[in-house]
Each structure stands twice: as structure tokens, then as C-alpha cells.
Design an enzyme around this catalytic site. Structure first.
Site, PDB file in Angstrom:
ATOM      1  N   CYS A   1      15.262   0.861  20.206  1.00 11.04           N
ATOM      2  CA  CYS A   1      15.473  -0.329  21.054  1.00 11.04           C
ATOM      3  C   CYS A   1      15.640  -1.623  20.256  1.00 11.04           C
ATOM      4  CB  CYS A   1      14.333  -0.464  22.064  1.00 11.04           C
ATOM      5  SG  CYS A   1      12.831  -1.171  21.371  1.00 11.04           S
TER       6      CYS A   1
ATOM      7  N   HIS B   1      -6.909   7.701  11.945  1.00 10.51           N
ATOM      8  CA  HIS B   1      -6.480   6.295  11.940  1.00 10.51           C
ATOM      9  C   HIS B   1      -4.987   6.122  11.697  1.00 10.51           C
ATOM     10  CE1 HIS B   1     -10.909   5.024  10.957  1.00 10.51           C
ATOM     11  NE2 HIS B   1     -10.730   5.332  12.227  1.00 10.51           N
TER      12      HIS B   1
ATOM     13  N   GLY C   1     -17.049  10.722   0.961  1.00  8.47           N
ATOM     14  CA  GLY C   1     -16.450   9.442   0.561  1.00  8.47           C
ATOM     15  C   GLY C   1     -16.161   8.468   1.680  1.00  8.47           C
TER      16      GLY C   1
ATOM     17  N   ARG D   1       0.831  -1.217   0.000  1.00  7.66           N
ATOM     18  CA  ARG D   1       0.000   0.000   0.000  1.00  7.66           C
ATOM     19  C   ARG D   1       0.859   1.258   0.000  1.00  7.66           C
ATOM     20  NH1 ARG D   1      -3.893  -0.531   4.701  1.00  7.66           N
ATOM     21  NH2 ARG D   1      -4.627   1.484   3.964  1.00  7.66           N
TER      22      ARG D   1
ATOM     23  N   ASN E   1     -21.160  11.371  -1.734  1.00  8.78           N
ATOM     24  CA  ASN E   1     -20.805   9.955  -1.893  1.00  8.78           C
ATOM     25  C   ASN E   1     -21.409   9.472  -3.204  1.00  8.78           C
ATOM     26  OD1 ASN E   1     -20.511   7.029  -1.464  1.00  8.78           O
ATOM     27  ND2 ASN E   1     -20.134   7.570   0.674  1.00  8.78           N
TER      28      ASN E   1
ATOM     29  N   ASP F   1      -3.454   7.658   3.905  1.00  9.73           N
ATOM     30  CA  ASP F   1      -2.657   7.774   2.674  1.00  9.73           C
ATOM     31  C   ASP F   1      -1.844   9.058   2.562  1.00  9.73           C
ATOM     32  OD1 ASP F   1      -4.546   9.755   1.869  1.00  9.73           O
ATOM     33  OD2 ASP F   1      -5.764   8.264   0.817  1.00  9.73           O
TER      34      ASP F   1
HETATM   35  C1  BJW Z   1     -16.776   7.647  -3.280  1.00  6.76           C
HETATM   36  C2  BJW Z   1     -15.955   7.596  -4.400  1.00  6.76           C
HETATM   37  C3  BJW Z   1     -15.797   8.777  -5.091  1.00  6.76           C
HETATM   38  C4  BJW Z   1     -15.965   5.635  -3.566  1.00  6.76           C
HETATM   39  N1  BJW Z   1     -16.402   9.887  -4.687  1.00  6.76           N
HETATM   40  N2  BJW Z   1     -17.381   8.741  -2.882  1.00  6.76           N
HETATM   41  C5  BJW Z   1     -19.762   1.281  17.660  1.00  6.76           C
HETATM   42  C6  BJW Z   1     -20.641   0.430  17.005  1.00  6.76           C
HETATM   43  C7  BJW Z   1     -20.166  -0.729  16.389  1.00  6.76           C
HETATM   44  C8  BJW Z   1     -18.826  -1.079  16.425  1.00  6.76           C
HETATM   45  C9  BJW Z   1     -17.955  -0.239  17.075  1.00  6.76           C
HETATM   46  C10 BJW Z   1     -18.422   0.922  17.685  1.00  6.76           C
HETATM   47  N3  BJW Z   1     -17.356   1.575  18.221  1.00  6.76           N
HETATM   48  C11 BJW Z   1     -16.241   0.857  17.937  1.00  6.76           C
HETATM   49  C12 BJW Z   1     -16.573  -0.256  17.257  1.00  6.76           C
HETATM   50  C13 BJW Z   1     -15.642  -1.315  16.747  1.00  6.76           C
HETATM   51  C14 BJW Z   1     -14.931  -0.920  15.460  1.00  6.76           C
HETATM   52  C15 BJW Z   1     -15.971  -0.660  14.379  1.00  6.76           C
HETATM   53  O1  BJW Z   1     -16.296   0.454  14.034  1.00  6.76           O
HETATM   54  N4  BJW Z   1     -16.512  -1.719  13.801  1.00  6.76           N
HETATM   55  C16 BJW Z   1     -17.535  -1.593  12.764  1.00  6.76           C
HETATM   56  C17 BJW Z   1     -16.921  -1.971  11.406  1.00  6.76           C
HETATM   57  C18 BJW Z   1     -18.702  -2.464  13.108  1.00  6.76           C
HETATM   58  N5  BJW Z   1     -14.098   0.243  15.684  1.00  6.76           N
HETATM   59  C19 BJW Z   1     -12.870   0.140  16.171  1.00  6.76           C
HETATM   60  O2  BJW Z   1     -12.406  -0.954  16.476  1.00  6.76           O
HETATM   61  C20 BJW Z   1     -12.091   1.420  16.405  1.00  6.76           C
HETATM   62  N6  BJW Z   1     -11.572   1.393  17.705  1.00  6.76           N
HETATM   63  C21 BJW Z   1     -12.306   1.704  18.796  1.00  6.76           C
HETATM   64  O3  BJW Z   1     -13.393   2.233  18.724  1.00  6.76           O
HETATM   65  O4  BJW Z   1     -11.702   1.381  20.002  1.00  6.76           O
HETATM   66  C22 BJW Z   1     -12.528   1.267  21.150  1.00  6.76           C
HETATM   67  C23 BJW Z   1     -13.496   0.093  20.976  1.00  6.76           C
HETATM   68  C24 BJW Z   1     -13.055  -1.101  20.411  1.00  6.76           C
HETATM   69  C25 BJW Z   1     -13.939  -2.174  20.223  1.00  6.76           C
HETATM   70  C26 BJW Z   1     -15.293  -2.039  20.577  1.00  6.76           C
HETATM   71  C27 BJW Z   1     -15.726  -0.821  21.123  1.00  6.76           C
HETATM   72  C28 BJW Z   1     -14.813   0.250  21.325  1.00  6.76           C
HETATM   73  C29 BJW Z   1     -10.888   1.478  15.471  1.00  6.76           C
HETATM   74  C30 BJW Z   1     -11.267   1.544  14.056  1.00  6.76           C
HETATM   75  C31 BJW Z   1      -9.995   1.579  13.190  1.00  6.76           C
HETATM   76  C32 BJW Z   1     -10.328   1.434  11.716  1.00  6.76           C
HETATM   77  N7  BJW Z   1      -9.160   1.159  11.002  1.00  6.76           N
HETATM   78  C33 BJW Z   1      -9.245   0.984   9.554  1.00  6.76           C
HETATM   79  C34 BJW Z   1      -8.023   0.179   9.032  1.00  6.76           C
HETATM   80  C35 BJW Z   1      -6.740   0.799   9.372  1.00  6.76           C
HETATM   81  C36 BJW Z   1      -6.305   1.789   8.349  1.00  6.76           C
HETATM   82  C37 BJW Z   1      -5.562   1.140   7.189  1.00  6.76           C
HETATM   83  O5  BJW Z   1      -4.945   0.093   7.271  1.00  6.76           O
HETATM   84  O6  BJW Z   1      -5.640   1.765   6.147  1.00  6.76           O
HETATM   85  O7  BJW Z   1      -9.400   2.240   8.906  1.00  6.76           O
HETATM   86  S1  BJW Z   1     -10.672   0.060   8.996  1.00  6.76           S
HETATM   87  C38 BJW Z   1     -10.867   0.919   7.493  1.00  6.76           C
HETATM   88  O8  BJW Z   1     -12.213   1.472   7.524  1.00  6.76           O
HETATM   89  C39 BJW Z   1      -9.876   2.102   7.545  1.00  6.76           C
HETATM   90  C40 BJW Z   1     -10.770   3.251   7.140  1.00  6.76           C
HETATM   91  O9  BJW Z   1     -10.238   4.459   7.635  1.00  6.76           O
HETATM   92  C41 BJW Z   1     -12.112   2.876   7.741  1.00  6.76           C
HETATM   93  C42 BJW Z   1     -13.278   3.559   7.111  1.00  6.76           C
HETATM   94  O10 BJW Z   1     -13.445   3.186   5.767  1.00  6.76           O
HETATM   95  P1  BJW Z   1     -13.961   4.260   4.715  1.00  6.76           P
HETATM   96  O11 BJW Z   1     -12.993   5.350   4.630  1.00  6.76           O
HETATM   97  O12 BJW Z   1     -15.345   4.628   5.023  1.00  6.76           O
HETATM   98  O13 BJW Z   1     -13.832   3.443   3.346  1.00  6.76           O
HETATM   99  P2  BJW Z   1     -14.886   2.436   2.665  1.00  6.76           P
HETATM  100  O14 BJW Z   1     -14.146   1.656   1.646  1.00  6.76           O
HETATM  101  O15 BJW Z   1     -15.646   1.657   3.659  1.00  6.76           O
HETATM  102  O16 BJW Z   1     -15.951   3.392   1.956  1.00  6.76           O
HETATM  103  C43 BJW Z   1     -15.630   4.193   0.839  1.00  6.76           C
HETATM  104  C44 BJW Z   1     -16.829   5.064   0.510  1.00  6.76           C
HETATM  105  O17 BJW Z   1     -16.474   5.976  -0.519  1.00  6.76           O
HETATM  106  C45 BJW Z   1     -18.056   4.273   0.001  1.00  6.76           C
HETATM  107  O18 BJW Z   1     -19.204   4.754   0.668  1.00  6.76           O
HETATM  108  C46 BJW Z   1     -18.111   4.614  -1.492  1.00  6.76           C
HETATM  109  O19 BJW Z   1     -19.455   4.668  -1.993  1.00  6.76           O
HETATM  110  C47 BJW Z   1     -17.487   5.981  -1.519  1.00  6.76           C
HETATM  111  N8  BJW Z   1     -16.799   6.329  -2.754  1.00  6.76           N
HETATM  112  N9  BJW Z   1     -15.494   6.271  -4.552  1.00  6.76           N
HETATM  113  C48 BJW Z   1     -17.223   9.815  -3.594  1.00  6.76           C
HETATM  114  N10 BJW Z   1     -15.014   8.811  -6.225  1.00  6.76           N
HETATM  115 ZN    ZN Z   2      11.569   0.592  20.566  1.00  9.08          ZN
END
Ligand code: BJW
Ligand code: ZN
Length: 260
Positions: A165, A130, A202, A78, A228, A112
């Protein structure tokens, strides 16, 4: 009044432009869709797979504990991919507006670095909820460092190490089940609670706590504008939902009024 438009024509974009014009404070929440037209794959939907893995299977502390080489191979891939991408018209319009307008802040879920690359002024730098693909963090002493090197994921022994370390380093990224940096999240929540408009661009709005930020604005009496390609869980509560590509709609939304 709620407004939904299939494209940028008609009164919905005018309604959204009016809301932004009248807003003293604006918070922008972006997700992977804002970078899609720069060539960065989104997480979910078509093209959201890497080899046979889903992002949800690799972006976890458990995956890293089980197979750090595989997880680093994915992040190395990536990093290389994103290094070939440049900010698109949406990143640029957001950065220009944030540089010119007080009280206009960008909060991103993306790792990114494209909002950072587009920022000419410090006020245009995003809050990165993130983390970043271009930082590592030590698994032992938590030392962070900027790192845009090519990742050698040939074996466990060749993976990035902590300069302080010597322990194994990990991507400085918030994985599922991990807490977001408390200061970053706190600032994002304050921005969202105090904003007259939350502009959401997005994101599938599935991942929390990021997806909850727009609700903070709404509950405090502010408006939500969503850009979106498709509906999301935020759409039904949005004041205006604009459907189309971010690189077209964001510049159109933020362009100065002709009279200005
Ligand atoms: C366009 C387009 C164009 C395309 N123009 N639009 C409450 C309820 C339920 C669950 C939880 C909650 N609170 C916490 C949780 C657990 C969990 C969670 O949310 N789970 C759900 C999935 C159910 N959250 C966590 O674990 C977070 N930690 C936390 O809250 O700690 C305390 C805790 C833990 C556990 C339980 C409770 C509390 C941490 C979340 C970390 C997310 N990390 C990631 C991966 C790491 C980054 C990486 O490697 O790159 O981050 S996951 C991944 O999803 C990434 C993104 O930032 C994130 C969001 O995705 P995004 O950006 O929305 O992308 P897509 O692909 O999903 O969507 C793209 C959109 O664009 C689409 O809608 C398209 O239509 C659109 N689109 N082209 C306009 N040209
Ligand atoms: Zn270290």
C-alpha cells in the site's frame, strides 16, 4: 533441592544434567546474553547504549511516532551489526538438542535470528516472542514481509515502505507497551506450563510477559535451571543456578552422557 554454582564444576551441573535427562518436556527461554558471545550487544548493563540513547527510549511506539527516522537508523545499525554475527556454541548446542530430542523447544526474546540460523531442523526453530530484525510490518495495512535490506535512514522519505500500500513500514518487533502476538505467546505459555524443566539462558528476566514463563513451569511442578553471568529476579526461585558464559555452560549441560 536448590543448587547454585559459581562455575560449571561440581555437583550443580550434574544436578542440572540429571533434571534434563529425566525431563520429557523441556522449554528453553533465551535472552540477549545467549548472543553476547556472538558479538550482539545486550540491552542492559555495560555496552547497552546506542549513541546517547537507551534501548528503552527507542523501542517504543511513541519513539517511532515522534521520530521514525531515528528509530529506523537504530534498527538499520542493528541489522547490519547482526548480519556480521554467527551463532555461537550455545545456539548450536540448543539447536542440535532440539533437532534430536522430542519435546525440547526454544523460545527466545531475541530478534537477532541467530537461533533460526543455527536450526538445521524445523523442530529447532525458535518461537520468537519479540519479533525479528529481519521483518517489517506496514503501519497502515499490517502486511508483514521478510526484509534484510540495508536501511536508508537519510530522511523520512527514504525509510522502508510497504510493498502493498506504500505506507511507512516499521520493524516487526514488539515494543514496550505493545502486546505480543497472541498465538506466539499462547504457545509459549503452553510449552512453559507443560514443561518438566524450563532452562533460562542469558536474560535479565526484567521484561514481561517473557520473564513470567519460568514461573509457569515452576508452579506446575517443574524445575527451573538458570544460566547467566549474574543473579536475576529468577535466581532465588531457580532449582539450579549456573554462573558463567552461555557458550561454555550450555554445551556442557547438553552434552550426551559419556556412556551414551
Ligand atoms: C549472559 C552473557 C553470557 C550477558 N552468558 N549470560 C508485568 C510487570 C511489570 C511490567 C509489565 C508487566 N507486564 C508487562 C509489563 C510492561 C513491559 C515490561 O515488562 N516492563 C518492565 C521492563 C518493567 N512489557 C511490555 O510492554 C510487553 N508488552 C506487554 O506486556 O503488553 C501488554 C501490557 C503492556 C503494558 C502494561 C501491561 C501489559 C512488551 C515487551 C517488549 C520488549 N521488547 C524489547 C525491545 C524490542 C526488541 C528489540 O528492539 O530488540 O525486547 S525490550 C528488550 O528487553 C528486548 C529484549 O528481548 C528484552 C529482554 O532483555 P534481555 O534479553 O533479558 O536482555 P538484557 O540485556 O536485559 O539481559 C541480558 C542478560 O544476559 C543479563 O542478565 C546478563 O547478565 C546476561 N549475560 N552476557 C550468559 N555471555
Ligand atoms: Zn501496507
Amino acid at each position: 533441592m536448590r543448587d547454585v554454582a559459581a562455575d560449571a564444576s561440581g555437583h550443580s551441573i550434574d544436578h542440572a544434567r540429571g533434571l534434563l535427562r529425566d525431563a520429557g518436556r523441556v522449554v528453553v527461554l533465551t535472552g540477549a546474553g545467549v548472543s553476547a558471545e556472538s558479538g550482539v550487544p545486550t540491552f542492559r548493563g555495560a555496552g547497552g547504549l546506542w549513541k546517547e540513547y537507551r534501548a528503552e527510549e527507542l523501542a517504543t511506539p511513541e519513539a517511532f511516532a515522534r521520530d521514525p527516522r531515528l528509530v529506523w537508523e537504530w534498527y538499520g545499525w542493528r541489522r547490519r551489526l547482526v548480519q556480521q554475527c554467527t551463532p555461537n556454541a550455545a545456539h548450536i548446542a540448543l539447536a542440535e538438542t532440539a533437532a534430536q530430542r522430542d519435546g525440547f523447544r526454544i523460545v527466545t526474546q531475541n530478534v537477532d535470528g541467530l537461533h533460526v540460523a543455527a536450526a538445521r531442523a524445523p523442530s529447532a526453530r525458535p518461537l520468537e516472542l519479540h519479533g525479528s530484525l529481519f521483518r517489517t510490518r506496514c503501519t497502515r495495512c499490517s502486511e508483514r514481509r521478510a526484509d534484510d535490506d540495508v536501511v536508508d535512514a537519510t530522511s523520512r522519505e527514504t525509510l522502508p515502505r510497504c510493498a502493498a500500500c506504500g505506507a511507512m513500514a516499521r520493524p516487526d518487533i514488539v515494543w514496550f507497551g505493545e502486546s505480543l502476538d497472541a498465538r506466539v505467546l499462547d504457545e509459549a505459555m503452553q510449552l512453559a506450563s507443560g514443561a518438566n524443566v524450563c532452562l533460562v539462558v542469558g536474560t535479565s528476566a526484567l521484561v514481561h510477559p517473557a520473564a513470567g514463563l519460568a514461573d509457569l513451569t515452576r508452579r506446575a511442578g517443574g524445575a527451573v535451571i538458570e544460566i547467566n553471568l549474574a543473579d536475576t529476579p529468577l535466581t532465588s526461585g531457580a532449582t539450579v543456578a549456573l554462573r558463567g558464559p552461555a557458550s561454555v555452560l550450555v554445551p556442557e549441560l547438553l552434552a550426551p552422557d559419556p556412556a551414551e
